[in-house]
Design a protein around this motif. Sequence first.
Motif, mmCIF file in Angstrom:
data_model
loop_
_atom_site.group_PDB
_atom_site.id
_atom_site.type_symbol
_atom_site.label_atom_id
_atom_site.label_comp_id
_atom_site.label_asym_id
_atom_site.label_seq_id
_atom_site.Cartn_x
_atom_site.Cartn_y
_atom_site.Cartn_z
ATOM 1 N N PRO A 67 -10.913 -5.177 8.936
ATOM 2 C CA PRO A 67 -10.164 -3.921 8.942
ATOM 3 C C PRO A 67 -10.040 -3.362 10.353
ATOM 4 C CG PRO A 67 -12.371 -3.583 8.084
ATOM 5 C CD PRO A 67 -12.209 -5.064 8.238
ATOM 6 N N VAL A 68 -8.861 -2.814 10.644
ATOM 7 C CA VAL A 68 -8.592 -2.227 11.962
ATOM 8 C C VAL A 68 -8.542 -0.709 11.867
ATOM 9 C CG1 VAL A 68 -6.970 -2.121 13.903
ATOM 10 C CG2 VAL A 68 -7.316 -4.271 12.658
ATOM 11 N N TRP A 69 -7.765 -0.200 10.923
ATOM 12 C CA TRP A 69 -7.728 1.250 10.693
ATOM 13 C C TRP A 69 -7.305 1.542 9.273
ATOM 14 C CZ3 TRP A 69 -2.828 2.612 9.314
ATOM 15 C CH2 TRP A 69 -1.735 1.998 9.919
ATOM 16 N N GLU A 70 -7.578 2.763 8.852
ATOM 17 C CA GLU A 70 -7.179 3.244 7.529
ATOM 18 C C GLU A 70 -6.635 4.658 7.688
ATOM 19 O OE1 GLU A 70 -10.243 3.138 4.588
ATOM 20 O OE2 GLU A 70 -9.195 4.501 3.228
ATOM 21 N N ALA A 71 -5.526 4.944 7.024
ATOM 22 C CA ALA A 71 -4.924 6.280 7.050
ATOM 23 C C ALA A 71 -4.592 6.665 5.613
ATOM 24 C CB ALA A 71 -3.668 6.285 7.916
ATOM 25 N N SER A 72 -4.141 7.899 5.426
ATOM 26 C CA SER A 72 -3.850 8.338 4.064
ATOM 27 C C SER A 72 -2.531 9.094 4.008
ATOM 28 C CB SER A 72 -4.978 9.225 3.535
ATOM 29 O OG SER A 72 -5.083 10.406 4.301
ATOM 30 N N ILE A 73 -1.923 9.056 2.821
ATOM 31 C CA ILE A 73 -0.689 9.794 2.537
ATOM 32 C C ILE A 73 -0.960 10.672 1.326
ATOM 33 C CG2 ILE A 73 1.748 9.635 1.935
ATOM 34 C CD1 ILE A 73 1.790 6.877 3.193
ATOM 35 N N PRO A 74 -0.812 11.995 1.446
ATOM 36 C CA PRO A 74 -1.175 12.894 0.343
ATOM 37 C C PRO A 74 -0.321 12.683 -0.897
ATOM 38 C CG PRO A 74 -0.937 14.094 2.409
ATOM 39 C CD PRO A 74 -0.401 12.723 2.657
ATOM 40 N N ALA A 75 -0.944 12.870 -2.032
ATOM 41 C CA ALA A 75 -0.284 12.992 -3.336
ATOM 42 C C ALA A 75 0.326 11.713 -3.871
ATOM 43 C CB ALA A 75 0.789 14.078 -3.303
ATOM 44 N N VAL A 76 0.168 10.602 -3.193
ATOM 45 C CA VAL A 76 0.729 9.353 -3.708
ATOM 46 C C VAL A 76 0.056 8.964 -5.024
ATOM 47 C CG1 VAL A 76 0.953 6.886 -3.245
ATOM 48 C CG2 VAL A 76 1.446 8.535 -1.457
ATOM 49 N N ASN A 77 -1.208 9.323 -5.184
ATOM 50 C CA ASN A 77 -1.927 8.935 -6.402
ATOM 51 C C ASN A 77 -1.382 9.613 -7.646
ATOM 52 O OD1 ASN A 77 -2.822 11.426 -5.560
ATOM 53 N ND2 ASN A 77 -4.923 11.110 -6.242
ATOM 54 N N ARG A 78 -0.575 10.674 -7.482
ATOM 55 C CA ARG A 78 0.033 11.328 -8.643
ATOM 56 C C ARG A 78 1.394 10.736 -8.981
ATOM 57 N NH1 ARG A 78 -0.611 16.220 -5.788
ATOM 58 N NH2 ARG A 78 1.548 16.776 -6.266
ATOM 59 N N ALA A 79 1.851 9.793 -8.176
ATOM 60 C CA ALA A 79 3.200 9.266 -8.337
ATOM 61 C C ALA A 79 3.236 8.129 -9.351
ATOM 62 C CB ALA A 79 3.724 8.777 -6.989
ATOM 63 N N ASP A 80 4.451 7.754 -9.703
ATOM 64 C CA ASP A 80 4.674 6.610 -10.577
ATOM 65 C C ASP A 80 4.153 5.338 -9.912
ATOM 66 O OD1 ASP A 80 6.674 4.235 -11.324
ATOM 67 O OD2 ASP A 80 6.631 5.660 -12.993
ATOM 68 N N PRO A 81 3.695 4.337 -10.696
ATOM 69 C CA PRO A 81 3.204 3.094 -10.073
ATOM 70 C C PRO A 81 4.211 2.426 -9.152
ATOM 71 C CG PRO A 81 2.565 3.180 -12.375
ATOM 72 C CD PRO A 81 3.469 4.357 -12.149
ATOM 73 N N GLY A 82 5.508 2.644 -9.396
ATOM 74 C CA GLY A 82 6.532 2.041 -8.543
ATOM 75 C C GLY A 82 6.566 2.587 -7.138
ATOM 76 N N VAL A 83 5.727 3.584 -6.850
ATOM 77 C CA VAL A 83 5.701 4.176 -5.518
ATOM 78 C C VAL A 83 5.336 3.145 -4.450
ATOM 79 C CG1 VAL A 83 3.291 4.886 -5.592
ATOM 80 C CG2 VAL A 83 4.927 6.231 -4.268
ATOM 81 N N VAL A 84 4.663 2.072 -4.834
ATOM 82 C CA VAL A 84 4.268 1.052 -3.856
ATOM 83 C C VAL A 84 5.147 -0.194 -3.967
ATOM 84 C CG1 VAL A 84 1.882 1.841 -3.677
ATOM 85 C CG2 VAL A 84 2.504 0.197 -5.455
ATOM 86 N N GLN A 85 6.364 -0.056 -4.442
ATOM 87 C CA GLN A 85 7.224 -1.223 -4.651
ATOM 88 C C GLN A 85 7.635 -1.904 -3.348
ATOM 89 O OE1 GLN A 85 10.651 -0.488 -7.074
ATOM 90 N NE2 GLN A 85 11.545 -2.509 -6.712
ATOM 91 N N PHE A 86 7.798 -1.124 -2.279
ATOM 92 C CA PHE A 86 8.347 -1.698 -1.047
ATOM 93 C C PHE A 86 7.280 -1.783 0.046
ATOM 94 C CE2 PHE A 86 11.989 0.665 -2.985
ATOM 95 C CZ PHE A 86 12.622 -0.464 -3.511
ATOM 96 N N ALA A 87 7.374 -2.814 0.854
ATOM 97 C CA ALA A 87 6.403 -3.045 1.922
ATOM 98 C C ALA A 87 6.609 -2.058 3.067
ATOM 99 C CB ALA A 87 6.551 -4.468 2.450
ATOM 100 N N PRO A 88 5.535 -1.765 3.822
ATOM 101 C CA PRO A 88 5.732 -1.052 5.085
ATOM 102 C C PRO A 88 6.695 -1.823 5.986
ATOM 103 C CG PRO A 88 3.402 -1.175 4.510
ATOM 104 C CD PRO A 88 4.134 -2.083 3.557
ATOM 105 N N VAL A 89 7.300 -1.116 6.923
ATOM 106 C CA VAL A 89 8.268 -1.719 7.840
ATOM 107 C C VAL A 89 7.783 -1.508 9.266
ATOM 108 C CG1 VAL A 89 10.661 -1.723 8.634
ATOM 109 C CG2 VAL A 89 10.143 -1.242 6.233
#
Length: 392
Positions: A121-143
């Motif tokens: 592991p190099v680093w870890e960050a967070s994005i608020p409120a994603v855990n309340r979203a629909d499972p499809g919230v992680v459908q697309f890869a980072p760019v």
Amino acid sequence: MGSYTRRAALRSLPALAVGLSGCSALSDDEDDLPLPTAWVAGLRETTTGIRPIEGVVVFASRSPFSNDPMLSAVDADVGETTWSVSGPDERCSPAATDGRRVYVFSKTGAVFAFEHETGAPVWEASIPAVNRADPGVVQFAPVVAGETVVVPVSGTEDDVPDRLVGFARSDGAERFSVDLPASLAGAPASHGEGVVFALLDGTLRRVGTDGTGIDAWRLDVGAAMSDVAVDDGTVYVGSATESVLAVDVATGEIRWRADLENTVFTRPLVADGRVFVGAADYYLYAFDADSGERRWRTETPNAVTAGPTTVDGKLVTLSGGDARVRGASGTVPFAPTVLSVHDTDGTQITEQRFEGYQSGGQLSWAAAIGEGVYLGQEWQVARLAPEVLDAA
């Protein structure tokens, strides 16, 4: 390439565990696939793999329990796991790479960067409120865009904003967060100085790596669009208005528009001066990248749901299957499921049908990665034997 040692791999961050398998991940179902394979690995619900370094393919997978892999690096030759990362007991996005590190984010809202040689592991960050979203919230890869990795947060509930969030590749510091007026229609793409993306409100837009420019131009095309491709200053995207568009990335002006007979789900492929498009109208197309003139089209057994991708001068597509499409359409069942290989002049080389095949679970993707062709299923990933590209 660095060596894979147990000492190097057995590192940890809170809520993460990195492990080295040291043993083969081959499943006992290798012979069940109805076509020759180089190996089969028991990885569950993977997304399309990436090849950050020669000889290794990295797959992101569902992690329903904290001891299941979130990322797995697999030796491309023999299918053995060289390292794996266990993480939050939730779905994670497809992985992205900048050639040095692998980036992925989880429905828990955590964004991770790992060294791709060891999984450290190099680093870890967070994005608020994603855990309340629909499972499809992680459908697309980072760019990856310049020194920024942009995380697409989309497909959320009404009280969770759709967003693009930029992090510094070096240390994970947040650089910007831009709310979107609608969910993403397809996967965004980098143009080096930012990302271009299509929204379900029927617009195509871009954002710079500093989070500015979302209003610099917007192209209204009236309907949901495909994954986006960018090459040499031009955006290529398929539209539900039964066309494929080439758009100037600097101005948003349409350079050419070519007719299809239905929409497009997958990312156009730009190679050797041509744009290859697998459409939902049961055709694989080739267009001239400069003029949009259609060079050829050839019929496919069903709507193209994965690809085209290219390896060794061949085009690989998967048509049919159980494709998950954004918006109200949800999961769209197609049948049959067929793997096709075409030459770049449109000549079909081989076609493999999977009707009735159940071992390994539902086929979800097929892709050319590096020098191999891979098949992702519900319960396993297979590298197909090289002769699949040559079979008559």
